[in-house]
Design an enzyme around this catalytic site. Structure first.
Site, PDB file in Angstrom:
ATOM      1  N   LYS A 176      32.727  39.762  53.059  1.00  0.00           N
ATOM      2  CA  LYS A 176      33.757  40.577  52.602  1.00  0.00           C
ATOM      3  C   LYS A 176      33.320  41.740  51.701  1.00  0.00           C
ATOM      4  O   LYS A 176      33.683  42.761  51.833  1.00  0.00           O
ATOM      5  CB  LYS A 176      34.940  39.778  52.034  1.00  0.00           C
ATOM      6  CG  LYS A 176      35.615  38.869  53.203  1.00  0.00           C
ATOM      7  CD  LYS A 176      36.495  38.003  52.510  1.00  0.00           C
ATOM      8  CE  LYS A 176      37.307  37.258  53.637  1.00  0.00           C
ATOM      9  NZ  LYS A 176      38.186  36.345  53.244  1.00  0.00           N
ATOM     10  N   ALA A 228      36.387  37.618  48.209  1.00  0.00           N
ATOM     11  CA  ALA A 228      36.835  36.140  48.014  1.00  0.00           C
ATOM     12  C   ALA A 228      37.167  35.442  49.248  1.00  0.00           C
ATOM     13  O   ALA A 228      37.862  36.045  49.936  1.00  0.00           O
ATOM     14  CB  ALA A 228      37.931  35.915  46.863  1.00  0.00           C
ATOM     15  N   ASP A 229      37.109  34.158  49.245  1.00  0.00           N
ATOM     16  CA  ASP A 229      37.926  33.407  50.275  1.00  0.00           C
ATOM     17  C   ASP A 229      38.421  31.962  49.683  1.00  0.00           C
ATOM     18  O   ASP A 229      37.375  31.466  49.108  1.00  0.00           O
ATOM     19  CB  ASP A 229      36.973  33.158  51.473  1.00  0.00           C
ATOM     20  CG  ASP A 229      37.636  32.759  52.608  1.00  0.00           C
ATOM     21  OD1 ASP A 229      38.428  33.463  53.158  1.00  0.00           O
ATOM     22  OD2 ASP A 229      37.525  31.537  53.179  1.00  0.00           O
ATOM     23  N   THR A 230      39.416  31.305  50.099  1.00  0.00           N
ATOM     24  CA  THR A 230      39.694  30.127  49.881  1.00  0.00           C
ATOM     25  C   THR A 230      39.946  29.339  51.079  1.00  0.00           C
ATOM     26  O   THR A 230      40.599  29.675  52.335  1.00  0.00           O
ATOM     27  CB  THR A 230      40.973  30.302  48.979  1.00  0.00           C
ATOM     28  OG1 THR A 230      40.959  30.849  47.675  1.00  0.00           O
ATOM     29  CG2 THR A 230      41.631  28.772  48.436  1.00  0.00           C
ATOM     30  N   ALA A 241      35.532  30.701  46.947  1.00  0.00           N
ATOM     31  CA  ALA A 241      34.225  31.323  46.671  1.00  0.00           C
ATOM     32  C   ALA A 241      34.541  32.559  46.410  1.00  0.00           C
ATOM     33  O   ALA A 241      35.451  33.346  46.815  1.00  0.00           O
ATOM     34  CB  ALA A 241      33.429  31.029  47.928  1.00  0.00           C
TER      35      ALA A 241
END
Length: 148
Positions: free
Chosen positions: A53, A70-72, A107
């Site tokens: 991203k 970011a990624d959750t 992250a």
């Protein structure tokens, strides 16, 4: 108005957090597909998405601006639980999480275009849901919050 950061996301939660911190930023959603690779561990998946991203948005920038990707993800019994696509799926997920421990992994990748400056980190939180009643599940799903 000069900006401090480009957020590689359209997430209302991430936007709200950055605003509360007083950071000057713009939000630019990405086209990164959020699909795990075959046999990809949850930690690697979250990190990969955060990096992809940030890199996607950084490539489009003319200036050397900081970009945050970011990624959750939610992990139950070692498996990634994706975002529900329907209210029915959201209810099924909440029933699966009810009264159980699971892990939330976020992250993020902070990078600057055309630079070796890059910071990638993964944060894990253990979460236990209280046992949920059908009434509570239905109420929560109807708020719309469960779809993200």
């Amino acid at each position: 108005m000069p900006i401090d950061l480009i957020l590689a996301s359209g997430s209302p939660r991430r936007i709200k957090m950055l605003k509360e911190l007083g950071i000057k930023f713009i939000s630019t959603p990405t086209n990164v597909e959020e699909i795990p690779l075959p046999n990809e561990a949850p930690e690697k998946f979250a990190r990969r998405l955060a990096i992809e991203k940030a890199e996607e948005i950084a490539k489009k920038q003319k200036e050397k601006t900081w970009v945050l990707g970011a990624d959750t993800i939610v992990v139950l019994d070692g498996k990634i639980i994706g975002k529900p696509k329907t209210k029915r799926q959201a209810k099924q997920m909440l029933r699966a999480l009810s009264g159980r421990w699971h892990e939330v992994q976020t992250a993020f990748c902070l990078l600057k275009k055309e630079s070796k400056d890059r910071y990638v980190k993964l944060v894990k939180s253990s979460v236990k849901f209280i046992p949920l009643t059908n009434k509570q599940i239905n109420w929560y799903v109807n708020t719309g919050e469960s779809m993200d």
